[in-house]
Design an enzyme around this catalytic site. Structure first.
Site, PDB file in Angstrom:
ATOM      1  N   GLY A 156      46.665  30.149  31.058  1.00  0.00           N
ATOM      2  CA  GLY A 156      46.766  28.693  31.072  1.00  0.00           C
ATOM      3  C   GLY A 156      47.992  28.218  31.819  1.00  0.00           C
ATOM      4  N   LYS A 183      33.968  43.995  32.281  1.00  0.00           N
ATOM      5  CA  LYS A 183      35.004  44.667  33.073  1.00  0.00           C
ATOM      6  C   LYS A 183      36.174  45.094  32.188  1.00  0.00           C
ATOM      7  CE  LYS A 183      38.031  41.016  33.258  1.00  0.00           C
ATOM      8  NZ  LYS A 183      39.506  40.973  33.207  1.00  0.00           N
ATOM      9  N   ASP A 207      36.386  41.573  39.843  1.00  0.00           N
ATOM     10  CA  ASP A 207      37.173  41.596  38.616  1.00  0.00           C
ATOM     11  C   ASP A 207      37.251  43.011  38.045  1.00  0.00           C
ATOM     12  OD1 ASP A 207      38.779  40.362  36.772  1.00  0.00           O
ATOM     13  OD2 ASP A 207      37.209  39.159  35.857  1.00  0.00           O
ATOM     14  N   THR A 254      40.793  45.014  37.379  1.00  0.00           N
ATOM     15  CA  THR A 254      41.177  45.320  36.009  1.00  0.00           C
ATOM     16  C   THR A 254      41.260  46.820  35.760  1.00  0.00           C
ATOM     17  OG1 THR A 254      39.975  43.316  35.401  1.00  0.00           O
ATOM     18  CG2 THR A 254      40.697  44.703  33.615  1.00  0.00           C
TER      19      THR A 254
END
Length: 334
Positions: A12, A192, A245, A249
């Protein structure tokens, strides 16, 4: 565009910094003390030390104030906080479009984020669900906040609305691509993390780069099977929300779930490994949920099953789980 970002964790905060370069952003933090520190110091030392908030970003601990007159709300809480935040939004601003930036599958109900949002909205208000969608893709929060080039997906059932949003929020160093396949994008963002735990375990056991490549590729196959069974398009998993992704990751040093796998490979019990991380590792509850879903749907997900056994079966060693996975019978790739 006036934006409200709900959730002052690493992601955020990074979104507020990225969009706050060009748009007025209000960042909501649940903790009053942390909100005051971020406001005063102009940085989030707790969750994203280093990057500085632009002048366009204000910080508050009052959710209603944060939502205020926002033209778009972005929910950046962990998945466990999505339901409560959607309910607050439905009560406070039922006509304001919104996005969520959390990833995972809810263990109790096996719901994806868009299913949680739709259910909570209907339970909270009689107002029609406004335009909404998910933002996902290969994006470490720190790199986004540092302004390093990043590309993500904004998926919505209303693809034209998604395109209008990215036309406004797209930046050369924070590129947004519109998509229509919400389920596929969410499955990619969720699974993922499960495969990244497996990649961390394999790396921690010293299995090398060949093993990592195999895990990523076969993990992508598991991801595609689940997405297709849930009505998504397998092609979606070939893009940023899936393959992109997954690669990030499973290989990146900033990946919490990969680091969790490394800790588990060293013999740390799950509780101690999670405490050492100091952040939410969404791969843990997602592993539980995706294995339950796979069993219900009759889908083979051997890597996810192996991770599940390591996480939730007491006394199971990383070596034993990997050996069991490697002992599977040979078969056709496709």
């Amino acid at each position: 565009m006036r934006l409200a970002v709900l959730g002052a964790g690493a992601w955020g905060t990074a979104l507020a910094i990225a969009w706050g370069q060009h748009h007025p952003v209000t960042l909501w933090c649940r903790s009053r003390a942390l909100a005051q520190r971020i406001h005063t110091q102009r940085t989030n030392e707790r969750y994203l030390a280093g990057p500085v908030l632009p002048p366009n970003v204000r910080v508050t601990d009052d959710c209603a104030t944060a939502i205020g007159d926002a033209e778009l709300v972005v929910i950046a809480t962990p998945l466990a906080g999505l339901a409560q935040t959607v309910a607050t939004l439905a009560q406070t601003a039922p006509h304001t479009p919104f996005l969520w930036a959390c990833k995972g599958i809810l263990p109790d109900t096996q719901e994806l984020p868009h299913e949680i949002a739709a259910r909570v909205w209907s339970e909270t208000t009689a107002a029609a669900l406004p335009d909404h969608g998910v933002i996902t893709g290969p994006s470490f929060a720190l790199e986004v906040a540092q302004g390093l080039p990043t590309a993500v997906v904004l998926a919505s059932h209303n693809a034209q609305w998604a395109k209008a949003i990215i036309d406004t929020l797209h930046q050369p160093r924070f590129r947004l691509y519109a998509h229509h396949d919400v389920t596929g994008a969410e499955v990619g963002g969720a699974i993922k993390n499960v495969i990244a735990i497996a990649a961390g375990v394999a790396e921690g056991l010293g299995f090398g780069l060949n093993t990592r490549a195999a895990l990523i590729t076969r993990g992508l196959a598991e991801m595609g099977r689940l997405a297709e069974a849930l009505g998504a398009e397998r092609e979606t998993l070939m893009g940023l929300a899936g393959m992109g992704d997954l690669i990030l990751t499973c290989t990146g040093g900033l990946s919490r779930n990969r680091r969790l796998g490394l800790l588990l490979a060293s013999g740390e019990p799950l509780s101690a490994a999670l405490a050492a991380l100091g952040h939410v590792a969404e791969g843990v509850p997602t592993t539980q949920a995706c294995v339950q879903l796979a069993n219900t749907l009759g889908i083979e997900m051997p890597i996810a099953q192996a991770v599940h056994e390591l996480l939730f079966t007491p006394g199971t060693s990383a070596e034993a789980v990997v050996e069991k996975l490697l002992a599977r019978d040979p078969r056709f790739e496709f």
